[in-house]
Structure formats: structure tokens, C-alpha cells
Design an enzyme around this catalytic site. Structure first.
Site, PDB file in Angstrom:
ATOM      1  N   LYS A  87       0.856  -1.201   0.000  1.00 24.69           N
ATOM      2  CA  LYS A  87       0.000   0.000   0.000  1.00 24.69           C
ATOM      3  C   LYS A  87       0.884   1.240   0.000  1.00 24.69           C
ATOM      4  O   LYS A  87       1.746   1.412   0.875  1.00 24.69           O
ATOM      5  CB  LYS A  87      -0.884  -0.044   1.250  1.00 24.69           C
TER       6      LYS A  87
HETATM    7  C1  E4P Z   1      -8.105   2.574   3.617  1.00 24.42           C
HETATM    8  O1  E4P Z   1      -7.495   1.608   3.249  1.00 24.42           O
HETATM    9  C2  E4P Z   1      -8.035   3.155   4.956  1.00 24.42           C
HETATM   10  O2  E4P Z   1      -7.455   2.222   5.836  1.00 24.42           O
HETATM   11  C3  E4P Z   1      -9.360   3.474   5.569  1.00 24.42           C
HETATM   12  O3  E4P Z   1     -10.430   3.013   4.818  1.00 24.42           O
HETATM   13  C4  E4P Z   1      -9.486   4.803   6.187  1.00 24.42           C
HETATM   14  O4  E4P Z   1     -10.760   4.907   6.770  1.00 24.42           O
HETATM   15  P1  E4P Z   1     -11.139   6.044   7.829  1.00 24.42           P
HETATM   16  O5  E4P Z   1     -11.386   7.307   7.077  1.00 24.42           O
HETATM   17  O6  E4P Z   1     -12.393   5.512   8.478  1.00 24.42           O
HETATM   18  O7  E4P Z   1      -9.988   6.153   8.788  1.00 24.42           O
END
Ligand code: E4P
Length: 218
Positions: A87
Site C-alpha cells: 500500500k
Molecule cells: C483505507 O485503506 C483506509 O485504511 C481506511 O479506509 C481509512 O478509513 P477512515 O477514514 O475511516 O480512517
């Protein structure tokens, strides 16, 4: 639409996996910290545990913000387990690293995407997944779902292989709307998946069926 769970909590991951509808896991440094997982070695060991629990892709995020650092970290993460997807943040070096990994056949998830232009860049760099954060856009009075629709149109126009991974999903309506818009994947908390089970007429109907069965079999 694939269902990923957005957590580093092993209990929640196991519960979603046991339900039989889980296709993968996404994590981020904040989610790791929330579980008290700190230090490079502990983080790698935690990814291994997650991979042992699920069958699908597990996104593991790099901490570096420069190309060389991202490549070094990403290669280490990818070597850890075949289910790992590297990622990368959507910054210039993240896009360069995405292209590097894509050329090497290492799968990537480009994260922190908030515009259609950013999603177009990620696709051109060969990202396996692109993660538009719909909940965080909604948080600032901007329509997160509209971004999913825009990216869907652009990717379909040019038959990009990059999968749209709707991220920052907060609740069941996000899940349903993402499915209606043709998102390839959604990632959200366990509550967003389990919430889909709920309907009062199901509970009332089941109670009645069981009551009638009891009456007929006394
Ligand atoms: C994406 O991969 C992130 O981990 C995540 O969806 C972020 O979500 P949040 O805005 O609820 O922290």
C-alpha cells in the site's frame, strides 16, 4: 463486489472470515497503532498473523515517503507473504514506486485518493487497487460516492485493470451505494458488514416460523 475489512483487529478479522463473505483485509498505520502494534518486527509479525487468518489480499502500508524507502519497505512486505499487497500513498514518489512494483509484478494499493485525477494517475502507474476515501470526503461536505462514480466512468472509458477499492466506508449505506455504482471492492469496519444482516421483518418472520413449528409439533 469484494468485501475487505478495514482493521488490524484479529478478532474482527476472524469474525468476518467465519461469516464466509470476506475477500481481504486493509490496514494502515493508524489501525495498527490502535491495536497497540508498534515496531517494524511486531508489525511484520502481525501481517503474518492476518495472512494466516484470511484467504484474500492483505494491504500492508509503507511508512517511507521517498521512492528508495518505499521500494525497500515494499519489497520486504511483498516477500513476507504472497497475499500481501503493497500500500503506497498517492504522492509523486508513491506513483513512481507503484510503477516500479507494477513492472516487477508486485501488487499495489494506492491509498489516500481524494480526486478523479489522482485515481487516473494511479491507474496509469499500474496500480492493482486504488483507494478513494469516501467517508473522509463526506466528513468535509463533499460527496464521496460521486468520486466512485467518476473513477468508474474513467476506468471504463479506457478499460483500465485497476480495481476501485472504496475505502473509508463507514456504514451499510456506503456499502450498498458502492455496489450500485460498480465499485470493485469496498473496505469498511466489521459493523458495516454485519449491519447488512439486519432487518426487523427477518427477525419477526423467523420468530413466527419457529413459533408455528413449535405449535405444530407439540
Ligand atoms: C483505507 O485503506 C483506509 O485504511 C481506511 O479506509 C481509512 O478509513 P477512515 O477514514 O475511516 O480512517
Amino acid at each position: 463486489m469484494k468485501f475487505f475489512i478495514d482493521t488490524a483487529n484479529l478478532g474482527d478479522i476472524a469474525e468476518a472470515q467465519a461469516l464466509g463473505v470476506l475477500d481481504g483485509v486493509t490496514t494502515n498505520p493508524s489501525l495498527m497503532a490502535k491495536e497497540g502494534i508498534t515496531g517494524a518486527e511486531n508489525i511484520l509479525a502481525h501481517y503474518q498473523k492476518i495472512c494466516d487468518l484470511v484467504d484474500g489480499d492483505v494491504s500492508a502500508e509503507v511508512i517511507s515517503t521517498d521512492f528508495e524507502g518505499m521500494v525497500e519497505e515494499g519489497e520486504k512486505l511483498a516477500a513476507l507473504h504472497p497475499q500481501i499487497v503493497v500500500k503506497l500513498p498517492l504522492i509523486a514518489d508513491g506513483i513512481k514506486a507503484c510503477k516500479y512494483f507494477s513492472d516487477k509484478g508486485i501488487r499495489t494499493n494506492v491509498t489516500l485518493v481524494f480526486s478523479a485525477g489522482q485515481a487516473l494517475l494511479a491507474a496509469k502507474a499500474g496500480a492493482t487497487y486504488v483507494s478513494p476515501f469516501i467517508g473522509r470526503l463526506d466528513d468535509i461536505s463533499t460527496d464521496g460516492l460521486n468520486l466512485i462514480a467518476e473513477i468508474r466512468q474513467i476506468y471504463d472509458n479506457y478499460a483500465f485493470d485497476t480495481q476501485i477499492l472504496a475505502a473509508s466506508v463507514r456504514h451499510t449505506m456506503h456499502v450498498i451505494d458502492c455496489a450500485k455504482l460498480g465499485s470493485d471492492v469496498m473496505t469498511g469496519p466489521l459493523s458495516s458488514i454485519k449491519g447488512l444482516l439486519k432487518h426487523p421483518l427477518t427477525d419477526i418472520g423467523l420468530a413466527k416460523f419457529l413459533e408455528d413449528y413449535k405449535k405444530g409439533n407439540q
